[in-house]
Design an enzyme around this catalytic site. Sequence first.
Site: not given
Ligand SMILES: Cc1cc2nc3c(=O)[nH]c(=O)nc-3n(C[C@H](O)[C@H](O)[C@H](O)COP(=O)(O)OP(=O)(O)OC[C@H]3O[C@@H](n4cnc5c(N)ncnc54)[C@H](O)[C@@H]3O)c2cc1C
Length: 396
Positions: A144, A253, A292, A378
């Site tokens: 999630a 936000d 350039q 985020e």
């Molecule tokens: C270094 C790091 C630090 C972090 N710190 C925190 C933290 O402190 N607290 C916390 O809660 N989280 C944290 N996160 C988590 C981060 O917020 C999530 O990785 C991010 O929200 C994406 O979720 P996911 O990795 O599950 O990717 P997924 O949701 O699985 O996404 C995979 C791909 O699908 C795309 N996608 C998903 N849904 C859609 C849609 N509706 N439309 C179009 N494209 C979509 C995404 O853009 C992505 O390209 C951190 C992540 C990293 C890498």
Amino acid sequence: MGEGMELCENGPVENSTFALSDVQRHFRDTMRLFAEEKVLPHAAEIDRTAEFPWESFKACVEMELPALGIPEAYGGAGADMVTQAIMAEELARVCASTSLTMLISKLGMLPIMNWGSEELKERYLPRVAAGEIQASYCLSEADAGSDVAAMGSRAVRDGDDYILTGSKYWITNAGISDVYIVFAKTDPTARGRGISCFVVERDWGISIAKHEDKLGLRGSPTGEVVLDEVRVPATHRIGEEGQGFTIAMHTLDRSRPTIGAQAVGIAQGAIDYAATYMKQRHAFGAPIADLQGLRFMLAEMAIRTEAARALIYRACAMVDSDPTNELTLFGAMAKAFASDTAMSVTIDAVQLLGGYGYTKDFPVERFLRDAKVTQIYEGTNQVQKVVIAREILKNA
Ligand SMILES: Cc1cc2nc3c(=O)[nH]c(=O)nc-3n(C[C@H](O)[C@H](O)[C@H](O)COP(=O)(O)OP(=O)(O)OC[C@H]3O[C@@H](n4cnc5c(N)ncnc54)[C@H](O)[C@@H]3O)c2cc1C
């Protein structure tokens, strides 16, 4: 005429949010000196060892930077958001991991500041402001991320307490933080409306299952936070039951523009380094700065970065005052644009340094690796575009 008002030929106007005040400009100068003297010397090493940048963090505490985003009533400095963005930029210009140490506790405190009880504010805000404790924000789970409402963590009421069970993934500052803002479902049958928000202290039973071995931001620990039947007093619920999703989005936000500021700072660091290098590096009997084609690349990098900065400051100003309810739209645009800018600018900076740019002897490859995550966390930039289009269509 009130404070902050000036005369122009059409009558009194409020001070523009497009120009920095003298105080903000002075703050930037101070931050730049501080970051170069106290943070830069550790940046390459913490990237190499992937250790929390304690020296840099302590220097930031001495500068009272954790206080910046906390209200004065709770021991903070109550600085405006543009000033907070300047802090994030100037730290990220030399070390993105250190900039995140300042941003993450603020992210953790936003739900308490905006939705928490007086008791919670008094218990946590002054200690975060003083740099005595740090906070994490536990929203994402392994299954999630973008789809926050799919979370599986549970909070079950038990008398005056809740029992929290679940695993939170990707948590910045995992193991370092003393306090964890945890989102969990009080109603597992509902999606977003079943989520509630809690403050959990590390010593109440939180454990860290693993830390990620990351491409960039290597000085910022990212780990899995596990709650196995952790007992949390009901007084530590933030807001009402079921309000968690709203709190999470409201918080992001207000934090997203500062992630954009981090991206702008990384881009600026890459530009400044590349410009100095171009004057020193010779090819065909002259500095490469005379070419350039390369000058045009540098100019493009600067144009995009300055445009990103303007958008970030606009979004930041809306965090402080948003009479037309545009923060969601502008925050998403600013974060997406600034992070895409940081990515393209750092790729170009590596190119400007040639083969040397591709080595760890020079910082631009670190800037490139650090920039990447600003397009992901985020809310990914795809998700930002979903939000931007939704906001535009809402008003069409
Ligand atoms: C270094 C790091 C630090 C972090 N710190 C925190 C933290 O402190 N607290 C916390 O809660 N989280 C944290 N996160 C988590 C981060 O917020 C999530 O990785 C991010 O929200 C994406 O979720 P996911 O990795 O599950 O990717 P997924 O949701 O699985 O996404 C995979 C791909 O699908 C795309 N996608 C998903 N849904 C859609 C849609 N509706 N439309 C179009 N494209 C979509 C995404 O853009 C992505 O390209 C951190 C992540 C990293 C890498």
